[in-house]
Motif scaffolding. Sequence first.
Motif, PDB file in Angstrom:
ATOM      1  N   GLU A  99      11.337   5.512   2.696  1.00  0.00           N
ATOM      2  CA  GLU A  99      10.302   6.542   2.769  1.00  0.00           C
ATOM      3  C   GLU A  99       9.282   6.416   1.629  1.00  0.00           C
ATOM      4  OE1 GLU A  99      14.256   8.495   4.083  1.00  0.00           O
ATOM      5  OE2 GLU A  99      13.560   7.045   2.573  1.00  0.00           O
ATOM      6  N   LEU A 100       9.670   5.715   0.563  1.00  0.00           N
ATOM      7  CA  LEU A 100       8.793   5.577  -0.595  1.00  0.00           C
ATOM      8  C   LEU A 100       8.435   4.112  -0.865  1.00  0.00           C
ATOM      9  CD1 LEU A 100      10.486   8.193  -2.972  1.00  0.00           C
ATOM     10  CD2 LEU A 100       8.485   8.501  -1.499  1.00  0.00           C
ATOM     11  N   ALA A 101       8.404   3.326   0.188  1.00  0.00           N
ATOM     12  CA  ALA A 101       8.057   1.909   0.061  1.00  0.00           C
ATOM     13  C   ALA A 101       6.539   1.725   0.102  1.00  0.00           C
ATOM     14  CB  ALA A 101       8.711   1.110   1.186  1.00  0.00           C
ATOM     15  N   GLY A 102       6.084   0.567  -0.379  1.00  0.00           N
ATOM     16  CA  GLY A 102       4.677   0.197  -0.257  1.00  0.00           C
ATOM     17  C   GLY A 102       3.819   0.505  -1.461  1.00  0.00           C
ATOM     18  N   TYR A 103       4.421   1.028  -2.528  1.00  0.00           N
ATOM     19  CA  TYR A 103       3.655   1.334  -3.736  1.00  0.00           C
ATOM     20  C   TYR A 103       3.804   0.190  -4.734  1.00  0.00           C
ATOM     21  CZ  TYR A 103       3.214   6.029  -1.845  1.00  0.00           C
ATOM     22  OH  TYR A 103       2.932   7.106  -1.032  1.00  0.00           O
ATOM     23  N   THR A 104       2.725  -0.150  -5.395  1.00  0.00           N
ATOM     24  CA  THR A 104       2.721  -1.295  -6.301  1.00  0.00           C
ATOM     25  C   THR A 104       2.879  -0.903  -7.765  1.00  0.00           C
ATOM     26  OG1 THR A 104       0.300  -1.198  -6.328  1.00  0.00           O
ATOM     27  CG2 THR A 104       1.331  -2.693  -4.742  1.00  0.00           C
ATOM     28  N   ASN A 105       2.731   0.370  -8.070  1.00  0.00           N
ATOM     29  CA  ASN A 105       2.809   0.826  -9.453  1.00  0.00           C
ATOM     30  C   ASN A 105       3.715   2.048  -9.542  1.00  0.00           C
ATOM     31  OD1 ASN A 105       2.256   0.932 -12.215  1.00  0.00           O
ATOM     32  ND2 ASN A 105       0.489   2.281 -11.921  1.00  0.00           N
ATOM     33  N   ILE A 106       4.699   1.983 -10.413  1.00  0.00           N
ATOM     34  CA  ILE A 106       5.636   3.090 -10.606  1.00  0.00           C
ATOM     35  C   ILE A 106       5.592   3.513 -12.067  1.00  0.00           C
ATOM     36  CG2 ILE A 106       8.033   3.871 -10.444  1.00  0.00           C
ATOM     37  CD1 ILE A 106       8.527   1.747  -8.359  1.00  0.00           C
ATOM     38  N   ARG A 107       5.337   4.782 -12.294  1.00  0.00           N
ATOM     39  CA  ARG A 107       5.286   5.321 -13.652  1.00  0.00           C
ATOM     40  C   ARG A 107       6.192   6.544 -13.745  1.00  0.00           C
ATOM     41  NH1 ARG A 107      -0.799   6.689 -14.235  1.00  0.00           N
ATOM     42  NH2 ARG A 107      -0.215   7.218 -16.381  1.00  0.00           N
ATOM     43  N   ALA A 169      -4.629  18.896  -3.427  1.00  0.00           N
ATOM     44  CA  ALA A 169      -5.632  18.054  -4.082  1.00  0.00           C
ATOM     45  C   ALA A 169      -5.797  16.707  -3.374  1.00  0.00           C
ATOM     46  CB  ALA A 169      -5.255  17.826  -5.540  1.00  0.00           C
ATOM     47  N   GLY A 170      -5.050  16.511  -2.277  1.00  0.00           N
ATOM     48  CA  GLY A 170      -5.193  15.292  -1.495  1.00  0.00           C
ATOM     49  C   GLY A 170      -4.158  14.225  -1.770  1.00  0.00           C
ATOM     50  N   HIS A 171      -3.147  14.552  -2.578  1.00  0.00           N
ATOM     51  CA  HIS A 171      -2.103  13.584  -2.899  1.00  0.00           C
ATOM     52  C   HIS A 171      -0.883  13.787  -1.995  1.00  0.00           C
ATOM     53  CE1 HIS A 171      -4.485  12.640  -6.396  1.00  0.00           C
ATOM     54  NE2 HIS A 171      -4.369  13.876  -6.859  1.00  0.00           N
ATOM     55  N   ARG A 172       0.078  12.910  -2.138  1.00  0.00           N
ATOM     56  CA  ARG A 172       1.365  13.049  -1.467  1.00  0.00           C
ATOM     57  C   ARG A 172       2.351  13.604  -2.485  1.00  0.00           C
ATOM     58  NH1 ARG A 172       5.211   8.091   0.778  1.00  0.00           N
ATOM     59  NH2 ARG A 172       6.742   9.414   1.869  1.00  0.00           N
ATOM     60  N   HIS A 207       3.402  23.646   3.193  1.00  0.00           N
ATOM     61  CA  HIS A 207       2.156  23.105   2.655  1.00  0.00           C
ATOM     62  C   HIS A 207       2.148  21.577   2.630  1.00  0.00           C
ATOM     63  CE1 HIS A 207       1.418  27.241   1.344  1.00  0.00           C
ATOM     64  NE2 HIS A 207       0.174  26.886   1.131  1.00  0.00           N
ATOM     65  N   GLY A 208       3.201  20.954   3.150  1.00  0.00           N
ATOM     66  CA  GLY A 208       3.193  19.493   3.263  1.00  0.00           C
ATOM     67  C   GLY A 208       4.006  18.740   2.235  1.00  0.00           C
ATOM     68  N   VAL A 209       4.736  19.436   1.374  1.00  0.00           N
ATOM     69  CA  VAL A 209       5.622  18.747   0.439  1.00  0.00           C
ATOM     70  C   VAL A 209       6.815  18.201   1.220  1.00  0.00           C
ATOM     71  CG1 VAL A 209       7.126  18.998  -1.583  1.00  0.00           C
ATOM     72  CG2 VAL A 209       4.922  20.182  -1.498  1.00  0.00           C
ATOM     73  N   GLU A 210       7.093  16.915   1.056  1.00  0.00           N
ATOM     74  CA  GLU A 210       8.206  16.268   1.767  1.00  0.00           C
ATOM     75  C   GLU A 210       9.503  16.454   0.989  1.00  0.00           C
ATOM     76  OE1 GLU A 210       7.024  12.157   2.732  1.00  0.00           O
ATOM     77  OE2 GLU A 210       5.001  12.814   2.184  1.00  0.00           O
ATOM     78  N   VAL A 211      10.613  16.401   1.698  1.00  0.00           N
ATOM     79  CA  VAL A 211      11.926  16.553   1.071  1.00  0.00           C
ATOM     80  C   VAL A 211      12.802  15.364   1.452  1.00  0.00           C
ATOM     81  CG1 VAL A 211      14.007  17.962   0.857  1.00  0.00           C
ATOM     82  CG2 VAL A 211      11.772  19.066   1.142  1.00  0.00           C
TER      83      VAL A 211
END
Length: 233
Positions: A99-107, A169-172, A207-211
């Motif tokens: 569900e959290l794949a595809g991101y190139t930067n993790i902080r 604010a338009g983020h996930r 409001h769209g927050v995923e769990v």
Amino acid sequence: MKFPSPLIKGTLIKRYKRFLSDIELDNGDIITAHCANSGSMMGLKEPGYKVWVSPANNPNRKLKYTWELVNTGTAMVGINTSHPNKIVTEAISEGLVPELAGYTNIRNEVKYGKNSRIDVLLQAEDQPDCYVEVKNVTLLREKGVAEFPDAVTARGTKHLLELIDMVEAGHRAVMFYLVQRDDSSQFKIAADIDLAYADALKKARKHGVEVLCYDCKLSADAIEINKPVPLAL
């Protein structure tokens, strides 16, 4: 997440003042270990339980051990709340959370919201930033059903409201529950313990927050993400 040093086995004498625990090691020594868990630890602090501690790397630290694991007789449970962020971050990096794949930067621990820090911030070109809040889950009162929280958590409620702000604010935004025990087949919110938190989560989901919820494989060598746990929300 592998433990840097072999864990040492003992028997719990008592947990007190939230952050202290007296433990008799298998060699007969009695120690006071740091308990890195500010929750109630309901069902995890019975005298006589088998426990595992890690030795401190810093020779100048007052408490030379940290309580890491407890065996309740039916489950191995990780009680150290400083580990979940690392466990989840490693799992995302290794592709173990689809569900959290595809991101190139993790902080980690990035400032956001109203004087808060997000546990994990995921970023990639041409994608909204993904804010991941991680909560440690250890409570189990009904067979197979993990629950959060085990005590009232105003801080947790605040984090949910800030995740809502990120979505607007338009983020996930993702609320990630890490069950640090190996005997759960379902997850739910302990509304009888903290109704305000339960209501805040309902609002956040609207409001769209995923769990997400995953459990762990635990041993004296390592704690690693295992599999998704179905939600009963």
